[in-house]
Design a protein around this motif. Structure first.
Motif, mmCIF file in Angstrom:
data_model
loop_
_atom_site.group_PDB
_atom_site.id
_atom_site.type_symbol
_atom_site.label_atom_id
_atom_site.label_comp_id
_atom_site.label_asym_id
_atom_site.label_seq_id
_atom_site.Cartn_x
_atom_site.Cartn_y
_atom_site.Cartn_z
ATOM 1 N N ILE A 8 0.841 -1.203 0.000
ATOM 2 C CA ILE A 8 0.000 0.000 0.000
ATOM 3 C C ILE A 8 0.873 1.248 0.000
ATOM 4 O O ILE A 8 0.669 2.184 -0.785
ATOM 5 N N TYR A 11 2.631 2.104 -3.345
ATOM 6 C CA TYR A 11 1.760 2.796 -4.298
ATOM 7 C C TYR A 11 1.532 4.249 -3.887
ATOM 8 O O TYR A 11 1.531 5.157 -4.727
ATOM 9 N N LEU A 98 -8.088 8.667 0.907
ATOM 10 C CA LEU A 98 -8.120 7.216 1.027
ATOM 11 C C LEU A 98 -8.262 6.882 2.505
ATOM 12 O O LEU A 98 -7.450 7.332 3.327
ATOM 13 N N ILE A 100 -8.411 3.945 5.309
ATOM 14 C CA ILE A 100 -8.074 2.549 5.572
ATOM 15 C C ILE A 100 -8.490 2.224 6.999
ATOM 16 O O ILE A 100 -8.015 2.851 7.951
ATOM 17 N N LEU A 144 -6.190 -7.245 -2.671
ATOM 18 C CA LEU A 144 -5.780 -5.949 -2.132
ATOM 19 C C LEU A 144 -5.252 -4.995 -3.195
ATOM 20 O O LEU A 144 -5.669 -3.839 -3.268
ATOM 21 N N GLU A 145 -4.352 -5.458 -4.032
ATOM 22 C CA GLU A 145 -3.738 -4.546 -4.995
ATOM 23 C C GLU A 145 -4.776 -3.972 -5.954
ATOM 24 O O GLU A 145 -4.819 -2.756 -6.189
ATOM 25 N N LYS A 147 -8.063 -3.737 -5.550
ATOM 26 C CA LYS A 147 -9.029 -2.867 -4.860
ATOM 27 C C LYS A 147 -8.385 -1.550 -4.419
ATOM 28 O O LYS A 147 -9.049 -0.500 -4.420
ATOM 29 N N LEU A 148 -7.104 -1.579 -4.078
ATOM 30 C CA LEU A 148 -6.405 -0.329 -3.752
ATOM 31 C C LEU A 148 -6.393 0.600 -4.955
ATOM 32 O O LEU A 148 -6.692 1.800 -4.840
ATOM 33 N N LEU A 165 -11.234 1.351 2.256
ATOM 34 C CA LEU A 165 -10.830 -0.045 2.248
ATOM 35 C C LEU A 165 -10.854 -0.564 3.678
ATOM 36 O O LEU A 165 -10.152 -0.025 4.550
#
Length: 578
Positions: A8, A11, A98, A100, A144-145, A147-148, A165
Motif C-alpha cells: 500500500i 503505491y 483514502l 483505511i 488488495l492490490e 481494490k487499492l 478499504l
C-alpha cells in the motif's frame, strides 16, 4: 518478503503522498509496522491524531493543500466509527482521501472478537457506504492490490471524494515477494474531462453576442480562475464567487462583486439579477443551498444560466439552464478564451492593487463596524484587520459556526502576484459543516506545506470538541495560528434561535480560559480582549516562524452574523398556522 501494508505504501509513494494520519491500535498494527519501516528508510511516515475524526480532517487539509490524495487510517471498532464524521465531510466537499480501516482476522468473523466490525458485528463497511465514492472489504490477500487501485481511481476521479478499504488483520499481514511488480498508475494521470466540441461551439456562439454576463466561480473553477478573470477584464463582465469559491478572485478586483449565497453580499445578488446579467455562467459549483442563496430563482437558477463543470453530479441540478457543458473549466475556457478576448470591444479592467481597508464594489452588511477599534472586539473588525495584517499567502480556514459566517462575508482575499491558479487560500468545510473541521484540516494543511503560515479561525464550541489536536501542531512544529472566537456560547445556534423566534435553549457554554489551556499544552498563547491588544501583537512575526500559537479572542457575542439566506431556508420549513 514484504507485507501488504508495504505494498500500500509503495503505491502511495508513487502518488507523492508524504503522511498517513491516524491513530494506532491492535487490528491496524501490521500497517503501522509497515509505516515504521517506511519512516526508517525516509519514506511515508505517520502523524498520530488525538482522535480519528481529527485524522480524517487532517487528511482532507493535506489534500486541499497539495492536490494529492490524503490518507487516514484507524483500527477496528470505535476507531473506524470515529472516522465517519471526517469522511462524511470530505465526501460532502468532494475532497479525495483514502480511508483505511482495520478488521479483525477473517477466521474470527462472527466470533465476538474485541472491536469486531465485520458483517456479523458492528458493520462498519455498511456505515461507510453512503459517504464514500468507493467502499469495500478486502476479503482475500489477492484482492488488495486491485481494490487499492480502484479506490484511488474513484477518489481522484472527476467526482472526487473518499474511498474506503476495510482490511482484515491477516490480509494486511499477508506476505508478498520483494520483487513483485507494481501495476501502472496511468488511470490517475491527466484525467481532466475534455468538453464536447458541439458544446464548446454553442457556448462560444452564445457568449460572443452577449454583453452583460456575470461569471460565478465555484470551487470547481480552481485552475481556470486566471483565464476567467482575464476574460472578464477583456469584456467587462462581472465576477462573483460562491462561498466555496471565495479566494479564487482578489476581493479588490474592480469587477468583483463579492460572494453569492450563504453569508454572501447584496452586491453579488444584484450582479446576478436580470437587469445586470443576460447570462449567468456558473463554473464548478454544485448549485446546492449554500451556493444558490437557498435556491433563489431570481439569480442563478433561471433560463439565463449556463452551467459548466467537470463533475456530472453538479450538472444534474441545472435542469432549468439554457446550456450545460460537461468538461474541465480550464479546458473549456482555454479553448474559447482567445476568440472571446480577441473580439472584445470593452475597456480592459485590470486588477486593483489598492491598500484600501475595504473593496469598493462589494456591499457589506455593516462596513462601518469593520473599522471599529473601541469596546469589545467585533468579529467584523477582527476579520477585516486580520485579512489586512496576515501575509497574503497565508492559508486561511474558517470553522463551522459563526467563524465561517463572519469569514465568508468580511474576510478580504488579497491574492499575491504570481499565485498559481490552482491555489485557493480561503478554505471552509461547508458541505457537511462539521464543527472542529478547521482545527484538524489546518494541521494537515500545515504539515503539507511547512513553508507557509496557516491561520485557523474556530469557535469556542468547536475548540472544546477538537482543540486537543493543537498538540500535534506543537509536536510537528507546525506554523499554525489558532484564533478561538470566545463568546461563551454556541453562537450560530444562539443567533439562529433569536432570529427564528425559537426557544432560547442549550447554547450557553462555560467561561473558559483557552489561553491557559494552550499554555498547559506547551503552546504559546495570548488572551485578546480589545482590538488595541490585537494590534499590539506582532502577527506577521508570529506567522514568520515555526510552531503553533493560540489567540483567545474575547468577542462581542451580541453581534449578529450574516445568517440571512440560512434563516430563509430554516423558517421556510416552519408550517404556517394560518
Amino acid at each position: 518478503m514484504l507485507e501488504n501494508g508495504d505494498l500500500i505504501l509503495r503505491y502511495l509513494e508513487r502518488l507523492g503522498v508524504e503522511y498517513v494520519f491516524g491513530v494506532p491500535g491492535g487490528s491496524i498494527e501490521p500497517f503501522y509496522d509497515a509505516l515504521a519501516r517506511s519512516e526508517r528508510r525516509g519514506g511515508i511516515r505517520t502523524i498520530t491524531a488525538r482522535h480519528e475524526s481529527g485524522a480524517a480532517f487532517m487528511a482532507e487539509g493535506y489534500a486541499r493543500e497539495t492536490g494529492k490524495i490524503g490518507v487516514c487510517c484507524s483500527t477496528a471498532g470505535p476507531g473506524a466509527t470515529n472516522l465517519l464524521t471526517g469522511v462524511a465531510s470530505a465526501y460532502a466537499d468532494g475532497i479525495p482521501i483514502l480511508v483505511i480501516t482495520a478488521q479483525t482476522g477473517l477466521d474470527k468473523f462472527g466470533q465476538g472478537s474485541l472491536q469486531e466490525t465485520s458483517c456479523t458485528g458492528i458493520h462498519t463497511v455498511e456505515m461507510f457506504a453512503k459517504c464514500t465514492r468507493y467502499n469495500t472489504l478486502v476479503s482475500h490477500p489477492a484482492q488488495l492490490e486491485t481494490k487499492l487501485l480502484q479506490a484511488v481511481s474513484h477518489a481522484v476521479s472527476n467526482q472526487p471524494g473518499p474511498a474506503h478499504l476495510a482490511i482484515p488483520l491477516d490480509v494486511m499481514r499477508h506476505r508478498i515477494p520483494d520483487n513483485v511488480k507494481d501495476q501502472a498508475l496511468n488511470a490517475f494521470l491527466n484525467h481532466e474531462v475534455a468538453p464536447n466540441q458541439a458544446s464548446l461551439q454553442a457556448l462560444l456562439d452564445d457568449l460572443e453576442c452577449t454583453d452583460k454576463v456575470t461569471l460565478v466561480l465555484g470551487e470547481g473553477a480552481t485552475g481556470a480562475n486566471d483565464i476567467l478573470v482575464a476574460l472578464a477584464e477583456s469584456r467587462n463582465w462581472l465576477l462573483v464567487t460562491t462561498p466555496r469559491g471565495k479566494g479564487l478572485v482578489d476581493s479588490f478586483h474592480p469587477l468583483y462583486r463579492g460572494v453569492f449565497g450563504f453569508a454572501g453580499h447584496n452586491s453579488a445578488t444584484d450582479a446576478l439579477k436580470v437587469e445586470n446579467a443576460d447570462r449567468v455562467v456558473a463554473i464548478g459549483t454544485a448549485l446546492d443551498e449554500v451556493s444558490t442563496c437557498g435556491w433563489d430563482p431570481t439569480t442563478i437558477l433561471s433560463d439565463r444560466l449556463i452551467h459548466i463543470s467537470s463533475n456530472p453530479s453538479h450538472l444534474s441540478r441545472s435542469t432549468m439552464a439554457r446550456l450545460v457543458v460537461l468538461g474541465s473549466p480550464k479546458l473549456v475556457f482555454g479553448a474559447i478564451a482567445d476568440k472571446l478576448i480577441g473580439d472584445a470591444t470593452g475597456e480592459s479592467r485590470q486588477p486593483a492593487t489598492s491598500d484600501a481597508p475595504l473593496p469598493e464594489n462589494t456591499r457589506f452588511d455593516e462596513p462601518e463596524v469593520c473599522l471599529e477599534r473601541s469596546g469589545r472586539i467585533k468579529a467584523q473588525a477582527l476579520m477585516n484587520f486580520m485579512s489586512t495584517i496576515c501575509p497574503r499567502d497565508s492559508r486561511v480556514l474558517m470553522d463551522t459556526g459563526n467563524s465561517f459566517l463572519w469569514g465568508i462575508h468580511y474576510w478580504n482575499v488579497r491574492r499575491p502576484k504570481g499565485m498559481p491558479a490552482e491555489r485557493n487560500l480561503f478554505n471552509i468545510g461547508l458541505g457537511f459543516a462539521a464543527m472542529g473541521w478547521a482545527i484538524g484540516s489546518s494541521i494537515g494543511m500545515a504539515a503539507a506545506n511547512r513553508d507557509k503560515p496557516v491561520v485557523c479561525f474556530t469557535g469556542d464550541g468547536s475548540y472544546l470538541m477538537s482543540g486537543q489536536e493543537l498538540t500535534i501542531a506543537l509536536q510537528e512544529n507546525l506554523n499554525v495560528l489558532m484564533l478561538v472566537l470566545n463568546d461563551a456560547s454556541l453562537g450560530m445556534v444562539n443567533h439562529g434561535q433569536k432570529l427564528s423566534g425559537g426557544e432560547r435553549v442549550a447554547t450557553q457554554l462555560p467561561s473558559v480560559d483557552f489561553a491557559m489551556m494552550a499554555k498547559a499544552l506547551g503552546v504559546e498563547s495570548h488572551t485578546v480582549q480589545t482590538m488595541e491588544q490585537l494590534i499590539d501583537l506582532d502577527i506577521p512575526e508570529i506567522l514568520s516562524r515555526p510552531g503553533p500559537c493560540l489567540l483567545d479572542i474575547i468577542v462581542d457575542g451580541d453581534q449578529v452574523p450574516p445568517l440571512g439566506s440560512r434563516m430563509k431556508v430554516l423558517t421556510g420549513s416552519i408550517p404556517n398556522d394560518n
